[in-house]
Design an enzyme around this catalytic site. Structure first.
Site, PDB file in Angstrom:
ATOM      1  N   ASP A 178       0.822  -1.224   0.000  1.00 43.23           N
ATOM      2  CA  ASP A 178       0.000   0.000   0.000  1.00 43.23           C
ATOM      3  C   ASP A 178       0.852   1.268   0.000  1.00 43.23           C
ATOM      4  OD1 ASP A 178      -2.239  -1.704   0.214  1.00 43.23           O
ATOM      5  OD2 ASP A 178      -1.931  -1.818   2.377  1.00 43.23           O
TER       6      ASP A 178
ATOM      7  N   LYS B 298       2.295   2.049  -5.181  1.00 44.96           N
ATOM      8  CA  LYS B 298       3.091   1.594  -6.334  1.00 44.96           C
ATOM      9  C   LYS B 298       2.345   1.802  -7.650  1.00 44.96           C
ATOM     10  CE  LYS B 298       3.392  -2.442  -4.403  1.00 44.96           C
ATOM     11  NZ  LYS B 298       2.925  -2.194  -3.044  1.00 44.96           N
TER      12      LYS B 298
ATOM     13  N   GLY C 222      -4.083  -4.630  -4.228  1.00 42.83           N
ATOM     14  CA  GLY C 222      -5.093  -3.704  -4.701  1.00 42.83           C
ATOM     15  C   GLY C 222      -4.402  -2.426  -5.127  1.00 42.83           C
ATOM     16  N   HIS C 223      -4.313  -2.198  -6.416  1.00 45.31           N
ATOM     17  CA  HIS C 223      -3.687  -0.977  -6.917  1.00 45.31           C
ATOM     18  C   HIS C 223      -4.777   0.004  -7.311  1.00 45.31           C
ATOM     19  CE1 HIS C 223       0.418  -2.865  -8.204  1.00 45.31           C
ATOM     20  NE2 HIS C 223       0.181  -2.896  -6.913  1.00 45.31           N
TER      21      HIS C 223
ATOM     22  N   GLN D 192       2.313  -6.015  -2.929  1.00 45.39           N
ATOM     23  CA  GLN D 192       2.702  -6.040  -1.509  1.00 45.39           C
ATOM     24  C   GLN D 192       4.024  -5.271  -1.308  1.00 45.39           C
ATOM     25  OE1 GLN D 192       1.724  -9.477  -2.807  1.00 45.39           O
ATOM     26  NE2 GLN D 192      -0.285  -8.659  -2.427  1.00 45.39           N
TER      27      GLN D 192
HETATM   28  P1  IMP Z   1      -2.285 -12.880   2.314  1.00 43.66           P
HETATM   29  O1  IMP Z   1      -1.371 -12.335   1.283  1.00 43.66           O
HETATM   30  O2  IMP Z   1      -3.739 -12.686   1.986  1.00 43.66           O
HETATM   31  O3  IMP Z   1      -1.964 -14.295   2.675  1.00 43.66           O
HETATM   32  O4  IMP Z   1      -2.079 -12.032   3.673  1.00 43.66           O
HETATM   33  C1  IMP Z   1      -0.852 -12.080   4.405  1.00 43.66           C
HETATM   34  C2  IMP Z   1      -0.519 -10.702   4.972  1.00 43.66           C
HETATM   35  O5  IMP Z   1      -0.185  -9.819   3.909  1.00 43.66           O
HETATM   36  C3  IMP Z   1      -1.672 -10.030   5.718  1.00 43.66           C
HETATM   37  O6  IMP Z   1      -1.126  -9.250   6.769  1.00 43.66           O
HETATM   38  C4  IMP Z   1      -2.278  -9.114   4.679  1.00 43.66           C
HETATM   39  O7  IMP Z   1      -2.967  -8.030   5.249  1.00 43.66           O
HETATM   40  C5  IMP Z   1      -1.023  -8.671   3.948  1.00 43.66           C
HETATM   41  N1  IMP Z   1      -1.264  -8.241   2.562  1.00 43.66           N
HETATM   42  C6  IMP Z   1      -1.491  -9.025   1.500  1.00 43.66           C
HETATM   43  N2  IMP Z   1      -1.630  -8.290   0.386  1.00 43.66           N
HETATM   44  C7  IMP Z   1      -1.478  -7.017   0.752  1.00 43.66           C
HETATM   45  C8  IMP Z   1      -1.466  -5.780   0.027  1.00 43.66           C
HETATM   46  O8  IMP Z   1      -1.622  -5.715  -1.191  1.00 43.66           O
HETATM   47  N3  IMP Z   1      -1.260  -4.663   0.768  1.00 43.66           N
HETATM   48  C9  IMP Z   1      -1.047  -4.703   2.105  1.00 43.66           C
HETATM   49  N4  IMP Z   1      -1.023  -5.831   2.814  1.00 43.66           N
HETATM   50  C10 IMP Z   1      -1.240  -6.978   2.141  1.00 43.66           C
END
Ligand code: IMP
Length: 428
Positions: free
Chosen positions: A15, A18, A42-43, A226
């Site tokens: 977040d 990017k 989520g972009h 991420q």
């Molecule tokens: P997962 O990727 O859904 O398995 O989540 C694992 C961790 O990564 C959690 O803390 C999510 O909130 C975090 N996370 C996954 N994708 C994003 C993203 O795009 N932005 C911020 N945090 C993310």
């Protein structure tokens, strides 16, 4: 090689903005590629007052004439991807060519279910706080060599065989461990087969597409999802995602030789945020955190969850610079810091005994450290209209220079508002 490769990575917990940095750079390249993650990302990009939120499509999809690539390292929620494509078509913005790697893995309905079940089992204390998008279970199958790849969706026999094997095992988990109803083969098979038929025109050799583009002299931009601190190996394990968002992940996740990488740009938000559980040394738990969240609109693009907020952590940023081999930084959301009397920035970690500590990507360690802050002078001015470094108030310029000084990396872009044009370019 005639073309140039640039990798954009998040330096924090995702977040960082990017999407908008990729958007600002997209006109300099012909190919935009994703290499890891899935619909957990989520972009958000604002173009001509219209908001676009992509979970799977590379942000470059908004440009005509570009090729967008989804590499083998991505895990694909097919329905989500098809919905995003349909939305672009309906808004008349499907102007780019899309190539999806046949080797990318498919997030199946049981992955999402298992993601939620496992989080529930972990309970509120030990849960990771995942996005429930099935990311972890899908990568588990990939590593376990039983996953279903995009290319399998195009071959009826392979799909039947792999799905029935997987369902046999997943249904044991669902019924015997989680006390859930088993999932029916027929419905999932039909759904997966129809995804394959609709995705077929886009499936290709992603690695070769990128290589040939470079040979022709086209520039390629890799868009990380991420961030570094969520990296499976280098992040705050176990509170991480299941892929490799770091720059090195681009090579594996898209089939690119490391010697072809030209420049790595790290995206850093002017303060830190995190969604989900895990350590966050500079987190602001009280009113100040709430203020940052409100001013910055810090709610997850994927889950809508409020993001945890805190001051900029330069110790972690220097670590991200090292792990990714960052050449340049893009600083986003500087405008959100307007109005604070003083802006603390974390320049060190200290132990209970007062000892200075270097960064360690270990959750227990990060939970125990005491951040050392340097108070930077705040500014009142709204930065939204600034288009040049010199337009910024002196304390904001000092903030930028301080980050550069501490990290040893130049800042080449500063975001001063949500619109595409609210950007100060300082040597991209
Ligand atoms: P997962 O990727 O859904 O398995 O989540 C694992 C961790 O990564 C959690 O803390 C999510 O909130 C975090 N996370 C996954 N994708 C994003 C993203 O795009 N932005 C911020 N945090 C993310």
């Amino acid at each position: 090689m005639k073309g140039r490769v640039e990798i954009i990575v998040g330096t924090q917990w995702g977040d960082e903005g990017k999407g908008r940095v990729v958007d600002a750079m997209a006109h300099t390249v012909d190919v935009v590629a994703r290499y890891q993650g899935g619909a957990n990302a989520g972009h958000t990009v604002m173009v001509e007052g219209e908001k676009y939120v992509f979970h799977l499509l590379p942000s470059g999809m908004l440009y005509s004439g570009k090729t967008c690539v989804i590499g083998n390292g991505v895990v694909i929620d097919s329905q989500q991807l098809l919905d995003e494509l349909t939305d672009l078509q309906e808004r008349g913005k499907d102007r780019a060519r899309l190539v999806i790697s046949g080797a990318a893995h498919v997030v199946m309905p049981y992955h999402k279910k298992l993601d939620s079940m496992e989080e529930r089992l972990r309970g509120s204390r030990k849960k990771i706080g995942t996005t429930h998008r099935g990311i972890g279970p899908c990568y588990m199958d990939k590593v376990n060599r039983c996953g279903i790849r995009v290319e399998d969706l195009l071959c009826e026999d392979a799909l039947r065989e792999k799905l029935s094997f997987n369902l046999e095992i997943k249904n044991m988990y669902l019924t015997r461990i989680y006390g859930e109803e088993p999932l029916a083969f027929g419905e999932i098979f039909e759904q997966a087969w129809s995804w394959g038929q609709r995705l077929k025109p886009y499936v290709g050799d992603a690695s070769l597409t990128i290589f040939e583009a470079l040979e022709r002299g086209s520039n390629v931009l890799f868009e990380g999802a991420q961030g570094t601190l969520l990296d499976l190996d280098h992040g705050t394990y176990p509170f991480v995602t299941s892929s490799s968002p770091v720059a090195g992940g681009a090579c594996v996740g898209a089939g690119l030789g490391p010697s072809l990488v030209g420049r790595v740009t790290g995206v850093v938000k002017a303060y830190n945020t995190r969604v989900g559980e895990g350590p966050f040394p500079t987190e602001l738990k009280e009113e100040l955190g709430e203020t940052l969240r409100e001013r910055g609109g810090e709610f997850g693009a994927t889950t809508g969850r409020p993001r945890r907020c805190g001051w900029l952590d330069l110790v972690a940023l220097k670590y991200a610079v090292r792990i990714n081999g960052i050449h340049a930084l893009a600083l986003t959301k500087l405008d959100v810091l307007s109005g604070f009397e003083a802006i603390p920035v974390c320049t060190g970690y200290r132990s209970d005994e007062g000892e200075d500590l270097p960064y360690k990507g270990n959750s227990v360690f990060l939970d125990s450290v005491e951040p050392v802050y340097r108070n930077m002078e705040g500014w009142k001015m709204d930065l939204g209209a600034c288009r040049d470094f010199q337009d910024l108030p002196r304390p904001a310029r000092d903030y930028i220079r301080f980050i550069e000084e501490q990290t040893g990396v130049p800042i080449v872009l500063v975001g001063v508002g949500p619109s595409r044009d609210q950007t100060i370019v300082m040597g991209l």
